[in-house]
Design an enzyme around this catalytic site. Sequence first.
Site, PDB file in Angstrom:
ATOM      1  N   ARG A  55       0.856  -1.185   0.000  1.00 23.03           N
ATOM      2  CA  ARG A  55       0.000   0.000   0.000  1.00 23.03           C
ATOM      3  C   ARG A  55       0.890   1.231   0.000  1.00 23.03           C
ATOM      4  O   ARG A  55       2.102   1.145   0.176  1.00 23.03           O
ATOM      5  CB  ARG A  55      -1.032   0.013   1.131  1.00 23.03           C
ATOM      6  CG  ARG A  55      -0.756  -0.772   2.382  1.00 23.03           C
ATOM      7  CD  ARG A  55       0.344  -0.195   3.220  1.00 23.03           C
ATOM      8  NE  ARG A  55       0.129   1.231   3.406  1.00 23.03           N
ATOM      9  CZ  ARG A  55       1.074   2.115   3.529  1.00 23.03           C
ATOM     10  NH1 ARG A  55       2.340   1.744   3.483  1.00 23.03           N
ATOM     11  NH2 ARG A  55       0.812   3.382   3.712  1.00 23.03           N
ATOM     12  N   ARG A  89      -7.730  -0.245  -6.756  1.00 22.23           N
ATOM     13  CA  ARG A  89      -7.987   0.849  -5.795  1.00 22.23           C
ATOM     14  C   ARG A  89      -8.128   2.138  -6.603  1.00 22.23           C
ATOM     15  O   ARG A  89      -7.348   2.375  -7.527  1.00 22.23           O
ATOM     16  CB  ARG A  89      -6.837   0.963  -4.765  1.00 22.23           C
ATOM     17  CG  ARG A  89      -6.766  -0.270  -3.846  1.00 22.23           C
ATOM     18  CD  ARG A  89      -5.802  -0.071  -2.689  1.00 22.23           C
ATOM     19  NE  ARG A  89      -6.306   0.890  -1.730  1.00 22.23           N
ATOM     20  CZ  ARG A  89      -5.582   1.365  -0.722  1.00 22.23           C
ATOM     21  NH1 ARG A  89      -4.337   0.964  -0.543  1.00 22.23           N
ATOM     22  NH2 ARG A  89      -6.105   2.250   0.121  1.00 22.23           N
ATOM     23  N   ASP A 227      -1.710  10.954  -2.202  1.00 23.32           N
ATOM     24  CA  ASP A 227      -2.111   9.831  -3.058  1.00 23.32           C
ATOM     25  C   ASP A 227      -2.482  10.305  -4.451  1.00 23.32           C
ATOM     26  O   ASP A 227      -2.370   9.552  -5.411  1.00 23.32           O
ATOM     27  CB  ASP A 227      -3.272   9.086  -2.396  1.00 23.32           C
ATOM     28  CG  ASP A 227      -2.789   8.383  -1.144  1.00 23.32           C
ATOM     29  OD1 ASP A 227      -2.337   7.239  -1.229  1.00 23.32           O
ATOM     30  OD2 ASP A 227      -2.787   9.023  -0.076  1.00 23.32           O
ATOM     31  N   ASN A 237      -5.095  12.610   0.479  1.00 24.84           N
ATOM     32  CA  ASN A 237      -4.163  11.828   1.304  1.00 24.84           C
ATOM     33  C   ASN A 237      -4.995  11.084   2.345  1.00 24.84           C
ATOM     34  O   ASN A 237      -6.219  11.260   2.436  1.00 24.84           O
ATOM     35  CB  ASN A 237      -3.118  12.746   1.958  1.00 24.84           C
ATOM     36  CG  ASN A 237      -1.972  11.950   2.562  1.00 24.84           C
ATOM     37  OD1 ASN A 237      -1.393  11.087   1.907  1.00 24.84           O
ATOM     38  ND2 ASN A 237      -1.632  12.208   3.810  1.00 24.84           N
ATOM     39  N   LYS A 238      -4.341  10.277   3.131  1.00 27.30           N
ATOM     40  CA  LYS A 238      -5.027   9.427   4.109  1.00 27.30           C
ATOM     41  C   LYS A 238      -6.005  10.233   4.967  1.00 27.30           C
ATOM     42  O   LYS A 238      -5.710  11.357   5.370  1.00 27.30           O
ATOM     43  CB  LYS A 238      -3.981   8.731   4.981  1.00 27.30           C
ATOM     44  CG  LYS A 238      -4.510   7.752   5.996  1.00 27.30           C
ATOM     45  CD  LYS A 238      -5.448   6.708   5.411  1.00 27.30           C
ATOM     46  CE  LYS A 238      -4.810   5.874   4.342  1.00 27.30           C
ATOM     47  NZ  LYS A 238      -5.809   5.069   3.581  1.00 27.30           N
TER      48      LYS A 238
HETATM   49  O1  MRU Z   1      -4.491   3.292   2.106  1.00 29.29           O
HETATM   50  P1  MRU Z   1      -2.996   3.369   1.987  1.00 29.29           P
HETATM   51  O2  MRU Z   1      -2.241   2.797   3.127  1.00 29.29           O
HETATM   52  O3  MRU Z   1      -2.524   2.854   0.643  1.00 29.29           O
HETATM   53  O4  MRU Z   1      -2.779   4.914   2.060  1.00 29.29           O
HETATM   54  C1  MRU Z   1      -1.951   5.592   1.290  1.00 29.29           C
HETATM   55  C2  MRU Z   1      -0.892   6.200   2.067  1.00 29.29           C
HETATM   56  O5  MRU Z   1       0.069   5.528   2.369  1.00 29.29           O
HETATM   57  C3  MRU Z   1      -1.006   7.547   2.548  1.00 29.29           C
HETATM   58  O6  MRU Z   1      -2.158   8.209   2.246  1.00 29.29           O
HETATM   59  C4  MRU Z   1       0.264   8.307   2.269  1.00 29.29           C
HETATM   60  O7  MRU Z   1       0.232   9.412   3.073  1.00 29.29           O
HETATM   61  C5  MRU Z   1       0.459   8.713   0.841  1.00 29.29           C
HETATM   62  S1  MRU Z   1       1.226   7.497  -0.154  1.00 29.29           S
HETATM   63  C6  MRU Z   1       2.938   7.740   0.132  1.00 29.29           C
END
Ligand code: MRU
Length: 336
Positions: A55, A89, A227, A237-238
């Site tokens: 991920r 995804r 992302d 982003n997350k």
């Molecule tokens: O759902 P994930 O774990 O794939 O989430 C993505 C991320 O790792 C984060 O959002 C991150 O901050 C950006 S990707 C380096």
Amino acid sequence: MKIVIGGAVREMRAVWYEEGAVHMLDQKLLPHKVQVVKMTTYHQVAEAIRDMTVRGAPAIGVAAAYGMLLAANNREDLEAATEELKGTRPTAFDLFFAVDHMNAKIAAGIDPIRAADDYADTIVERCRRIGEHGEHLIKDGDRIMTHCNAGALATVDWGTALAPIREAWRRGKEIFVYVSETRPRLQGMKLTAFELLNEGIPHAIIPDGASGHFMREGVDLIIVGADRIAANGDFANKIGTYEKAVLAKELGVPFYTAAPLSTFDLSIERGEDIPIEYRGEEEVTMIDGVRIAPIGSKALNPGFDVTPSKYLSGIITENGVLDPKDIRENLKGARL
Ligand code: MRU
């Protein structure tokens, strides 16, 4: 990245190709178990992206590039592979960028192994340069906050948000990192803390809801990953990033995102147009397989949120720290 296993230090990437198979560190098992899984079909790679064995946007991109390589090795239909990998995804742009990149290279007659390995090496090199550019933003003694995992695990090596932090530490700056745990999948607590511990970088895990408290106590700088970044600098982003950005502005804390150019989607003008992944409710209602929420209560689980570019102090890229207003100008002709 440095991983300490049973007292021995190993240098590892999160994803690589060796002897006909894609290898990945199984991120679902970290931090307690370091296990490598091997895949020989693109279907297995697609499943690994879906179930979050791998991920993080740039690492998902590299995994998908290797998935396309496996499809080519196995003489499978590349269109079907493209569709399946792109369907895993929806938010991380690197996934789409990497699959298109591989299709273009294969169509141009480039050996798929070389194309996929080059793609992975280029991402790693870009992250290393993000580290060099971002390191200048960090002063000796700084307390830095980050969210989720935008480290080597999420990008194959170095990281995006973590690259400047690693580089500052290597250059001898005394730093301290606040790692927000990142409900519901806990990538901050499980993965970022694991990476920082392996590097020996001082840090503490904090509950997501404690970010404002610590910002008021004295955070000098916040760096998060991304992302997908739209043409106007808004970025996904997350989940939980947006509220940190708003609080940071209110409290005068500089707030940066860090990403390679493979995360920029210039076909999307504004953040509102970025597709946001919703994941299963069990990620919220259960923790490590144990039901915590009352049976019968529903949960909502958006994986990402969008932060408007007005909250950004800058975007740290391999080409330097960009002003979000100048993205189009800065990215003219700059591609993998
Ligand atoms: O759902 P994930 O774990 O794939 O989430 C993505 C991320 O790792 C984060 O959002 C991150 O901050 C950006 S990707 C380096």
